[in-house]
Scaffold this motif. Structure first.
Motif, PDB file in Angstrom:
ATOM      1  N   ARG A 157       0.859  -1.200   0.000  1.00 39.90           N
ATOM      2  CA  ARG A 157       0.000   0.000   0.000  1.00 39.90           C
ATOM      3  C   ARG A 157       0.882   1.231   0.000  1.00 39.90           C
ATOM      4  N   PHE A 158       0.376   2.277  -0.599  1.00 40.86           N
ATOM      5  CA  PHE A 158       1.146   3.522  -0.618  1.00 40.86           C
ATOM      6  C   PHE A 158       0.215   4.679  -0.263  1.00 40.86           C
ATOM      7  N   LEU A 159       0.819   5.748   0.206  1.00 44.16           N
ATOM      8  CA  LEU A 159       0.038   6.952   0.509  1.00 44.16           C
ATOM      9  C   LEU A 159      -0.335   7.607  -0.819  1.00 44.16           C
ATOM     10  N   CYS A 160      -1.622   7.745  -1.059  1.00 40.43           N
ATOM     11  CA  CYS A 160      -2.062   8.335  -2.325  1.00 40.43           C
ATOM     12  C   CYS A 160      -1.602   9.798  -2.394  1.00 40.43           C
ATOM     13  N   PRO A 161      -0.882  10.154  -3.450  1.00 37.47           N
ATOM     14  CA  PRO A 161      -0.390  11.536  -3.544  1.00 37.47           C
ATOM     15  C   PRO A 161      -1.498  12.541  -3.849  1.00 37.47           C
ATOM     16  N   VAL A 162      -2.678  12.048  -4.206  1.00 35.91           N
ATOM     17  CA  VAL A 162      -3.785  12.953  -4.535  1.00 35.91           C
ATOM     18  C   VAL A 162      -4.641  13.217  -3.295  1.00 35.91           C
ATOM     19  N   CYS A 163      -5.037  12.150  -2.586  1.00 37.51           N
ATOM     20  CA  CYS A 163      -5.983  12.331  -1.474  1.00 37.51           C
ATOM     21  C   CYS A 163      -5.406  11.950  -0.112  1.00 37.51           C
TER      22      CYS A 163
ATOM     23  N   GLU B 266      -4.702   9.091   1.273  1.00 38.82           N
ATOM     24  CA  GLU B 266      -5.263   7.901   1.918  1.00 38.82           C
ATOM     25  C   GLU B 266      -4.357   6.709   1.609  1.00 38.82           C
ATOM     26  N   PHE B 267      -4.436   5.687   2.477  1.00 42.78           N
ATOM     27  CA  PHE B 267      -3.670   4.463   2.253  1.00 42.78           C
ATOM     28  C   PHE B 267      -4.527   3.358   1.634  1.00 42.78           C
ATOM     29  N   THR B 268      -5.723   3.700   1.193  1.00 44.88           N
ATOM     30  CA  THR B 268      -6.626   2.707   0.589  1.00 44.88           C
ATOM     31  C   THR B 268      -6.232   2.492  -0.866  1.00 44.88           C
ATOM     32  N   THR B 269      -5.056   1.894  -1.035  1.00 42.82           N
ATOM     33  CA  THR B 269      -4.441   1.803  -2.363  1.00 42.82           C
ATOM     34  C   THR B 269      -3.948   0.393  -2.627  1.00 42.82           C
ATOM     35  N   ALA B 270      -3.630   0.112  -3.859  1.00 43.83           N
ATOM     36  CA  ALA B 270      -3.076  -1.183  -4.243  1.00 43.83           C
ATOM     37  C   ALA B 270      -2.286  -1.020  -5.530  1.00 43.83           C
ATOM     38  N   VAL B 271      -1.422  -2.000  -5.778  1.00 47.86           N
ATOM     39  CA  VAL B 271      -0.713  -2.012  -7.061  1.00 47.86           C
ATOM     40  C   VAL B 271      -1.028  -3.322  -7.772  1.00 47.86           C
ATOM     41  N   ASN B 272      -1.023  -3.278  -9.078  1.00 45.80           N
ATOM     42  CA  ASN B 272      -1.258  -4.468  -9.892  1.00 45.80           C
ATOM     43  C   ASN B 272      -0.019  -4.732 -10.742  1.00 45.80           C
ATOM     44  N   PRO B 273       0.790  -5.729 -10.338  1.00 46.55           N
ATOM     45  CA  PRO B 273       2.024  -5.993 -11.085  1.00 46.55           C
ATOM     46  C   PRO B 273       1.756  -6.387 -12.544  1.00 46.55           C
ATOM     47  N   LYS B 274       0.591  -6.968 -12.804  1.00 48.83           N
ATOM     48  CA  LYS B 274       0.264  -7.403 -14.174  1.00 48.83           C
ATOM     49  C   LYS B 274       0.131  -6.224 -15.127  1.00 48.83           C
ATOM     50  N   THR B 275      -0.577  -5.185 -14.657  1.00 48.13           N
ATOM     51  CA  THR B 275      -0.787  -4.016 -15.516  1.00 48.13           C
ATOM     52  C   THR B 275       0.234  -2.915 -15.221  1.00 48.13           C
ATOM     53  N   ASN B 276       1.007  -3.102 -14.126  1.00 48.67           N
ATOM     54  CA  ASN B 276       1.957  -2.093 -13.633  1.00 48.67           C
ATOM     55  C   ASN B 276       1.264  -0.757 -13.341  1.00 48.67           C
ATOM     56  N   LEU B 277       0.045  -0.858 -12.805  1.00 49.52           N
ATOM     57  CA  LEU B 277      -0.696   0.336 -12.406  1.00 49.52           C
ATOM     58  C   LEU B 277      -0.903   0.333 -10.901  1.00 49.52           C
ATOM     59  N   ALA B 278      -0.939   1.532 -10.331  1.00 51.71           N
ATOM     60  CA  ALA B 278      -1.310   1.700  -8.937  1.00 51.71           C
ATOM     61  C   ALA B 278      -2.692   2.336  -8.920  1.00 51.71           C
ATOM     62  N   ARG B 279      -3.496   1.939  -7.915  1.00 53.56           N
ATOM     63  CA  ARG B 279      -4.863   2.468  -7.868  1.00 53.56           C
ATOM     64  C   ARG B 279      -5.180   2.945  -6.464  1.00 53.56           C
ATOM     65  N   CYS B 280      -5.897   4.047  -6.394  1.00 50.51           N
ATOM     66  CA  CYS B 280      -6.423   4.516  -5.114  1.00 50.51           C
ATOM     67  C   CYS B 280      -7.928   4.282  -5.118  1.00 50.51           C
ATOM     68  N   PHE B 281      -8.413   3.554  -4.103  1.00 51.23           N
ATOM     69  CA  PHE B 281      -9.845   3.240  -4.039  1.00 51.23           C
ATOM     70  C   PHE B 281     -10.640   4.388  -3.438  1.00 51.23           C
TER      71      PHE B 281
END
Ligand SMILES: [Zn+2]
Length: 96
Positions: free
Chosen positions: A39-45, A47-62
């Motif tokens: 999990r990472f601290l979302c640079p926009v909001c 929040e730590f409600t985040t995840a990364v997807n190694p398959k798509t190499n994208l990080a997402r903030c929920f």
């Protein structure tokens, strides 16, 4: 704008540098492993409600529902323009 970087190079920046490495090692953005997930601290909001997807190499903030590829992440954390973010990641790649 001059076209200094090819589409292939931009694709490489988005795909070849693992997104969790961009967050943790390159940008030093606050992060933690929670229940086995990175999990990472979302640079926009902030929040730590985040995840990364190694398959798509994208990080997402929920929380704010933003998706980040490595270029987006550099732009958000360092408040860089697209061009500055690409230059920055190219510098990292060249240094390795
Ligand atoms: Zn967010």
């Amino acid at each position: 704008m001059t076209q200094r970087y090819s589409k292939a190079v931009l694709r490489k920046l988005r795909n070849d540098i693992p997104i969790d490495r961009v967050i943790a090692d390159i940008l030093n953005q606050p992060n933690k492993v929670s229940e086995g997930y990175f999990r990472f601290l979302c640079p926009v909001c902030s929040e730590f409600t985040t995840a990364v997807n190694p398959k798509t190499n994208l990080a997402r903030c929920f929380s704010c529902r933003k998706n980040f590829n490595p270029i987006d992440m550099v732009m958000a954390v360092k408040t860089y323009s697209f061009r500055q973010a690409v230059d920055y990641l190219m510098g990292i790649i060249r240094a390795n």
